[in-house]
Each structure stands twice: as structure tokens, then as C-alpha cells.
Design an enzyme around this catalytic site. Structure first.
Site, PDB file in Angstrom:
ATOM      1  N   CYS A 151      58.513  31.591 -30.631  1.00  0.00           N
ATOM      2  CA  CYS A 151      58.824  32.936 -30.160  1.00  0.00           C
ATOM      3  C   CYS A 151      58.111  33.949 -31.044  1.00  0.00           C
ATOM      4  O   CYS A 151      57.474  33.598 -32.042  1.00  0.00           O
ATOM      5  CB  CYS A 151      60.328  33.186 -30.167  1.00  0.00           C
ATOM      6  SG  CYS A 151      61.075  33.077 -31.806  1.00  0.00           S
ATOM      7  N   CYS A 170      58.979  33.987 -34.706  1.00  0.00           N
ATOM      8  CA  CYS A 170      58.293  32.950 -35.486  1.00  0.00           C
ATOM      9  C   CYS A 170      56.938  33.472 -35.971  1.00  0.00           C
ATOM     10  O   CYS A 170      56.581  33.301 -37.141  1.00  0.00           O
ATOM     11  CB  CYS A 170      58.085  31.697 -34.641  1.00  0.00           C
ATOM     12  SG  CYS A 170      59.608  30.880 -34.115  1.00  0.00           S
ATOM     13  N   ASP A 216      39.333  50.429 -12.492  1.00  0.00           N
ATOM     14  CA  ASP A 216      37.890  50.280 -12.336  1.00  0.00           C
ATOM     15  C   ASP A 216      37.557  50.767 -10.923  1.00  0.00           C
ATOM     16  O   ASP A 216      38.443  50.874 -10.066  1.00  0.00           O
ATOM     17  CB  ASP A 216      37.496  48.813 -12.521  1.00  0.00           C
ATOM     18  CG  ASP A 216      36.022  48.577 -12.246  1.00  0.00           C
ATOM     19  OD1 ASP A 216      35.202  49.305 -12.814  1.00  0.00           O
ATOM     20  OD2 ASP A 216      35.724  47.679 -11.435  1.00  0.00           O
ATOM     21  N   ASP A 230      38.423  44.096 -11.608  1.00  0.00           N
ATOM     22  CA  ASP A 230      38.079  42.842 -10.939  1.00  0.00           C
ATOM     23  C   ASP A 230      36.859  42.169 -11.533  1.00  0.00           C
ATOM     24  O   ASP A 230      36.499  41.075 -11.108  1.00  0.00           O
ATOM     25  CB  ASP A 230      37.827  43.086  -9.448  1.00  0.00           C
ATOM     26  CG  ASP A 230      36.490  43.768  -9.195  1.00  0.00           C
ATOM     27  OD1 ASP A 230      36.088  44.615 -10.013  1.00  0.00           O
ATOM     28  OD2 ASP A 230      35.833  43.434  -8.185  1.00  0.00           O
ATOM     29  N   ASP A 263      35.516  44.153 -17.005  1.00  0.00           N
ATOM     30  CA  ASP A 263      36.853  44.712 -17.160  1.00  0.00           C
ATOM     31  C   ASP A 263      37.742  43.875 -18.070  1.00  0.00           C
ATOM     32  O   ASP A 263      38.830  44.324 -18.456  1.00  0.00           O
ATOM     33  CB  ASP A 263      37.538  44.823 -15.787  1.00  0.00           C
ATOM     34  CG  ASP A 263      36.778  45.727 -14.833  1.00  0.00           C
ATOM     35  OD1 ASP A 263      36.292  46.783 -15.278  1.00  0.00           O
ATOM     36  OD2 ASP A 263      36.655  45.379 -13.650  1.00  0.00           O
TER      37      ASP A 263
END
Length: 748
Positions: free
Chosen positions: A18, A21, A433, A640, A644
Site C-alpha cells: 500500500c 508501505c 489534446d 490519444d 500525450d
């Protein structure tokens, strides 16, 4: 600027489960004398440590991690010269280990728990089915101490570090239920005790194991972004050595080498064109969907795709300094710095656990000292632990997330990162974008102007010249001609003119289609179309010119300008709706594009987007996202393309469009499977609904504890009632989460 030599070390860290940690590992490493900084990447299970030179040995770093109960091994260590405050030379971090998780423990725990669960459900419905106690013990013991041993280990680490976590809660609660069941099983009064609590411990462990398995799968998916980026780098390059073309491994290429790049090949290095002309697809770097003309002296970028011409490129950058490697580093860095969501359970567990233990101990001592039977005191103390067993607390978040992600996927919103689902409800800014996100990403013939002939004839000649071509602009012309039902003419002798256009023969005449440079070579004056072409270019459109040459008696060719064709991208049908819905939610919208300023302004103003950034490179996109986070709060990035990926990783939530590149999809926490920008608002909406369910579930889980623990402490709840209340709390939490299935997106 003063140069400072620093030592960079990379450790593989094992045993982290987690965010707390990772924080404990960072703190332990930071305490080592000579350590300048330490960053732990929970997803990749690595630690990046910067130290003063020759001040810290790898063994000291490893010992610091081992001392707090985790595993560590050295992956690499190197000295780097950095100009403070510049970032050190980028490098690709090796994966510490495969983020894989076996499903068999979950399945085995479920199979062992099923008979007890079935019997419990029948008893609730008035049935009299009850497994023999020894059978229940035989089924529960391997689950408790075999499959559940990981919770004991993680809980013990938390105790040693002076903190609490969900693993410790699970270990305490299930052990209490198991221990009480064993006590009742071996007690002389067992014949009168009709109920044991083995099913409580086994079901809790089974469900938590399922959550851990789902979390491990999500971690594995996030690391695919870096592997996909690295896959863009060609493994071999053709290098000219002593006039001969030699195939070399990419690592053997040196700065100054001349690399031969044939048509259709991916460019292996960053460099400068020495000889040849071509069109190069650089969409992965600039976001520009149209190929870019390259000639002598122009720069090219590794990972881009060469078009129809043969290029000789002088290598200027290799390895870690290349643009593609920097993009990889940016994605890695953004993922490493992406802080995990701090769930309410994690915040209160450190306080909740010791409080429960204190109350249970006080209950035991108080009832014992007041003169009651110590067996009653033990039962009341165990009742406190049973009612405090974190079943509902552990289910509150994962059940809501599982239902929320499931219903979202049914409607085209793929949420791969539970953190993104929890964070998206608080988004203040959405950055888009342009190409392929708000626009179709495919150039279309927007406008034509003919000089001495009609537009249909102009389109017929242009389409005839480009018949069979796969060039994006050629496809746009052919699509337009097909839509009008035009018949193409026979054109022969086609010849590509790299960086300028192409030429072909129509009978005895020559057709020329290309840019202004080609028209200048033909001696043609474009003044007649100057105002129109400048206006179209301001809108971000690309202009191609068509001319025809006729041979006269000399014999020379006399050229005549026929007209121009303007190409551009078009908005997606739902783009306007997407922006309006976000504005209605008081969310700021931003356009970040690699395209030219005119094209970006045209799209941004047409949609009413708040802020517009144009001609932005990948590293600048990530920087803009970081600035937006500082100025406006939580930021979602929608894109996309490969270009990006750094911005998607740098944003609080990355949203990728389906149909885009694999890299963008892997780097994002959310993928819109229909590529519909209107789904962005829906993704935020399902996040708000899910987050509300999480808060409701946690509220009821804590209410059961706040009400039930005092009642148990005062002896008003028997272990049977305590177990029933715990089970009912779990049922109510799951039922509340299932209400999310009624959600429907507005985009449908």
C-alpha cells in the site's frame, strides 16, 4: 552553473502492499546519512535514491529497507553529472519484478469458505443446517493461517513501524473470530453453543484476497505504458561505414554516424538530414496529423516514420538523451510522483486499531475485576473484537469501485485505475489534446478554389493524379471525388517530388500537385489567391496547389495555375456538447495541442474553450499540466497520441481515447472506448456517484463500530449478535454499492 556529481541508485523493493508501505520505505532511506532524496514507485516496486558521491554504499541502503521488514536488491548504480537544478540524464528504469498475482489463493479460499457460507445463509432463512464444528475448524484453519498468513506478516511490519493498516485490522479481526470459535469448540458448553464464527474469518480473508488480486492486476497494466514506449525504438539501424551500408544494433550507433533510412522505416535516432527529401510522420512528437516535409539541414526525431523518400541522417543524439528516451523518462517520473489516494480507512486505521485493543482489554479487566466470571469477561472482550472486525470497513471501498467500474465499462468507459475513479469526482480542470480527441484526426478536403475551370474539374484532375495513393491528403481528395461521383482520368508517369508534391502525365500534359515551393519552381504567381490562402491558413488549414504544363513549339513546357485545395480536420460531432457539459459543471477547459496556432485557435474558439496552448512539445505538455495543477487544483488530461503520454501520466487523471495509440491508453487511468469526448463528463459523473457510495459505505461501517463496540463492552451484545451485526453491516455495504448499477451516462 556549477556542476555537481551525484550518485544515482535504483533498488528493487519487495513486500510493499500500500501507499503507507512506500512512505515508510522512503522515510527509512531518507534517514541514511548522505542520501539527498529518495522516491519510491509503488507500481514498479522500485526506489530511486540520489546520494552524495562515495558517501553511501548500496549495502547501507539495502540494510535500511531490510530493517523495516521489506526486501531490497540493487538494480543499478551510476554517477551522473548534473547542473543543479537541472534534471539528471534520463534513463530507463528496469522493472523490479513482474507485477503478477496468482488467482489460485482467492479461488482456494472461496472453495473452503463456501460450505460455511451456505450453511450460514440457510440458517438466516430459517433452515437448521449446521456443519459439525470439527469440519468448520478443518476448513477455516488453512484459510486463516495459510492463505491469510500474508496479513499477519504485513500487520507485524505495521506494528514494528508504529502504525496501523488494513492488513493489521484484518489479522486482528479474523484472529478474534477464529480464536473465539476454537474456544467455543473445545469448551464443555459447546453442546449448548449452536453457533461458531469460523465463517466470519474465512469470508473476510477471501474477500480481502480478491481485492489484493484486483489491485495487483491494475499495477501490471500501468507498467505497459513504458514497455509500449520502449517498443517504438528500432532495435537495428543501417549505418554508412566506408561507403557501405551496414546493419548495426542500435546501441552500437554513435554520434556523428550517418544512418540510412529507407521509405516506410521508423527513424532509429535523433539527427539532421544530410541528404535526401521526404515526408515524415512526426505525430508521436508534435501531435500534427499531417506528414512534415524534411530536406537537407532539417532535424528528425527517433521513432518517427519516414515517408516515400530515402534519407541520410547524421546522428546527433543517442540513447538516454534522445527525445523518445526523454518521453519514457517523463512517463516514469510522472508515475513515480503520482501520490496514491489517501483513503479514509488508511487515515483512521492507525488510531482505530489501538483504540479497539484498549477497549477490548478494558472490557476484559473490568468484567473480571467486578467479580463476574472470567469466562463472561473473555466473551465480552471477544465480542468487542468481533463487532470491530473490519469486514464492512474492508468492503466499503472495493465493492463501490468494482460496481462503479463495471457499470462504466458497460457504457464505454474503461476505468483501469481505481485511484482515477476516486479522484475524478474532484476535477477542476480538463485539458484536451486537439487532433483525434476533439477532432476526427483525419484530414478532409474543406475548400477548393479554381482559377479558370470549375471546381469539379479541379477535383477530378487532383483525384486522378492521386489515384491509389495512401497519403492522408490523397485519401481526402479521393473521398471527396467519390462523394461527388466524379470519373477519374488516366494519369501515367507518376513521380513523387519529396518535400514538394508529385507530378504525372495526362496525355501530353503534365499535372503538378504540391506546395507553394513546387509552384515557385514552375514560375507561377500565387498572388491571385494570396488573401484566400492566408485566411485559410489562419484557420489552420493546409494548402495544396494544382498546375498543368503544356509543351509548346520550342519545345518547353508552359505552366498554368488551375487552383488550390484546402485541407483540414473537422470537429467530432459531440465535441461541442462535451465542452458545454463540463462548463455546466463549473469545470475549466484547456486545449493543449502540438498543431499550429491558427488551427488550435480555430478549434478552441469554435468550442468556447477557456485557455488555448499551441505548438506544444510533449515535455511542454507535461509542464503545462503541472502548472494547471498548481493554479487550478485537480487536472484531468484527455488525449490519444504517443505525444500525450507524458501529460496523461503527469495529470491527476489521464483519459485516453480509444482508437488512439496503445501508449496513450496504457498511460491513462481511464479509456473512452467509443472515442467520444462527451464521455469525459460521464466519467467524472460516475466517479462522483462512486465516491458518494464510498463515503456512505464508510459512514455505515463506522456507525456499526461506534454503536456496536460500546454495546459489546457493556455486555449488551453476545458474540452471536455481534457476529450477526458484523455480517449485516457487510450485506448493507454491498447492497448500497450495487445501487450504482442503475447509473446511465448522458452521452448514450
Amino acid at each position: 552553473m556549477t556542476k555537481q556529481i551525484q550518485q544515482e541508485s535504483t533498488l528493487a523493493i519487495g513486500g510493499m502492499s500500500c501507499a503507507s508501505c512506500a512512505n515508510r520505505v522512503e522515510k527509512a532511506l531518507a534517514k541514511v546519512p548522505g542520501v539527498l532524496s529518495a522516491e519510491v514507485n509503488l507500481v514498479m516496486e522500485t526506489a530511486q535514491i540520489t546520494t552524495q558521491p562515495d558517501m553511501v554504499k548500496p549495502e547501507q541502503l539495502i540494510d535500511a529497507v531490510l530493517a523495516i521488514g521489506f526486501q531490497a536488491r540493487l538494480i543499478q548504480q551510476e554517477n551522473t553529472q548534473t547542473a543543479v537544478p537541472e534534471i539528471a540524464a534520463p534513463k530507463t528504469v528496469q522493472l523490479a519484478q513482474k507485477n503478477t498475482a496468482d488467482f489460485w489463493p482467492v479461488l482456494l479460499a472461496a472453495l473452503l469458505s463456501a460450505p460455511m457460507l451456505f450453511a450460514m445463509l440457510l440458517s438466516w432463512m430459517g433452515g437448521q443446517v449446521q456443519l459439525p464444528g470439527t469440519w468448520q475448524w478443518a476448513l477455516a484453519t488453512p484459510v486463516q493461517f495459510g492463505l491469510g498468513w500474508r496479513f499477519y506478516k504485513a500487520g507485524w511490519r505495521a506494528i514494528k513501524s508504529g502504525s496501523g493498516n488494513m492488513d493489521l485490522l484484518v489479522a486482528l479481526g479474523t484472529t478474534a473470530a477464529y480464536g473465539l470459535s476454537v474456544y467455543l469448540l473445545i469448551s464443555p458448553q459447546h453442546a449448548q453453543m449452536q453457533h461458531l464464527y469460523f465463517e466470519s474469518s474465512t469470508i473476510v480473508i477471501t474477500l480481502v484476497l480478491l481485492g489484493k488480486w484486483l489491485e495487483a492486476r491494475a499495477k501490471k497494466q500501468t507498467t505497459t505504458a513504458i514497455r509500449a514506449l520502449n517498443a517504438l525504438r528500432p532495435e537495428r539501424a543501417t549505418v554508412l561505414r566506408n561507403g557501405q551500408a551496414v546493419q548495426l544494433a542500435i546501441d552500437a550507433v554513435r554520434v556523428g554516424d550517418v544512418v540510412l533510412i529507407r521509405p516506410g522505416e521508423r527513424i532509429p535516432v535523433d539527427g539532421m538530414v544530410q541528404q535526401g527529401e521526404s515526408q515524415v510522420d512526426e505525430s508521436l512528437i508534435t501531435g500534427e496529423n499531417l506528414p512534415v516535409s524534411k530536406k537537407n539541414g532539417d532535424k528528425v526525431t527517433g521513432g518517427a516514420v519516414n515517408g516515400e523518400g530515402l534519407l541520410q541522417v547524421i546522428t546527433t543524439t543517442i540513447g538516454a538523451e534522445s527525445v523518445l528516451a526523454r518521453i519514457v523518462r517523463l512517463v516514469e517520473s510522472a508515475q513515480a510522483k503520482k501520490a496514491p489516494i489517501q483513503r479514509l480507512v488508511d487515515k483512521v486505521s492507525a488510531v482505530f486499531v489501538p483504540i479497539v485493543m484498549i477497549i477490548a482489554s478494558a472490557t476484559l479487566l473490568a468484567w473480571g475485576w467486578l467479580g463476574a466470571d472470567w469466562q463472561v469477561a473473555i466473551l465480552n472482550a471477544v465480542s468487542v473484537l468481533v463487532i470491530a472486525c473490519p469486514c464492512a470497513l474492508g468492503l466499503a471501498t472495493p465493492t463501490a469501485i468494482m460496481v462503479g467500474t463495471g457499470v462504466a465499462a458497460q457504457h464505454g468507459i474503461l476505468i483501469k485505475d481505481a485511484e482515477a475513479l476516486e479522484l475524478a469526482h474532484a476535477v477542476k480542470t480538463v485539458a484536451f489534446d486537439k487532433t483525434g480527441t476533439l477532432t476526427e484526426g483525419r484530414p478532409k478536403l474543406i475548400e477548393m478554389q479554381a482559377k479558370a475551370s470549375n471546381q469539379d474539374y479541379l477535383l477530378t484532375l487532383a483525384a486522378s493524379l492521386q489515384a491509389g495513393s495512401e497519403h492522408p491528403l490523397a485519401k481526402a481528395v479521393l473521398d471527396a471525388a467519390q462523394a461527388k461521383g466524379l470519373l477519374l482520368l488516366p494519369v501515367s508517369g507518376l513521380q513523387a517530388l519529396p518535400g514538394r508534391g508529385l507530378v504525372g502525365l495526362l496525355g501530353e500534359q503534365r499535372l503538378h500537385l504540391g506546395n507553394a515551393r513546387l509552384m515557385a519552381e514552375l514560375g507561377l504567381d500565387l498572388a491571385e489567391f494570396k488573401l484566400a490562402s492566408e485566411s485559410l491558413e489562419e484557420k489552420g488549414l493546409s494548402i495544396s496547389w494544382l498546375a498543368i504544363s503544356t509543351q509548346d513549339a520550342t519545345p518547353t513546357f508552359t505552366s498554368t495555375l488551375l487552383g488550390m485545395l484546402a485541407f483540414g480536420d473537422v470537429l467530432k460531432p459531440t465535441a461541442d456538447k462535451a465542452i458545454k457539459r463540463l462548463h455546466n459543471q463549473d469545470i475549466l477547459t484547456v486545449l493543449i495541442s502540438g498543431d499550429n496556432q491558427g488551427s488550435a485557435n480555430h478549434v478552441g474558439h469554435q468550442l468556447g474553450i477557456s485557455y488555448i496552448y499551441a505548438q506544444v512539445l510533449p515535455e511542454d505538455k507535461a509542464n503545462i499540466v503541472m502548472q494547471l495543477k498548481r493554479d487550478h487544483g485537480l487536472v484531468a488530461m484527455v488525449g490519444d497520441g504517443i505525444n500525450d503520454a507524458p501529460a496523461l501520466a503527469a495529470a491527476d487523471i489521464g483519459i485516453a481515447m480509444s482508437g488512439g495509440t496503445d501508449v496513450a491508453i496504457h498511460a491513462a487511468g481511464i479509456t473512452l472506448m467509443r472515442g467520444d469526448p462527451a464521455l469525459v463528463a460521464d466519467a467524472i459523473e460516475i466517479s462522483k456517484r462512486t465516491y458518494a457510495k464510498i463515503r456512505q459505505n464508510l459512514f455505515w461501517a463506522f456507525v456499526y463500530n461506534l454503536v456496536g463496540i460500546p454495546l459489546a463492552a457493556f455486555g449488551l451484545l453476545s458474540p452471536v449478535i455481534a457476529g450477526a451485526a458484523m455480517a449485516f453491516s457487510s450485506v448493507s455495504v454491498v447492497s448500497n454499492a450495487l445501487l450504482l448499477k442503475r447509473w446511465r451516462p448522458a452521452a448514450d
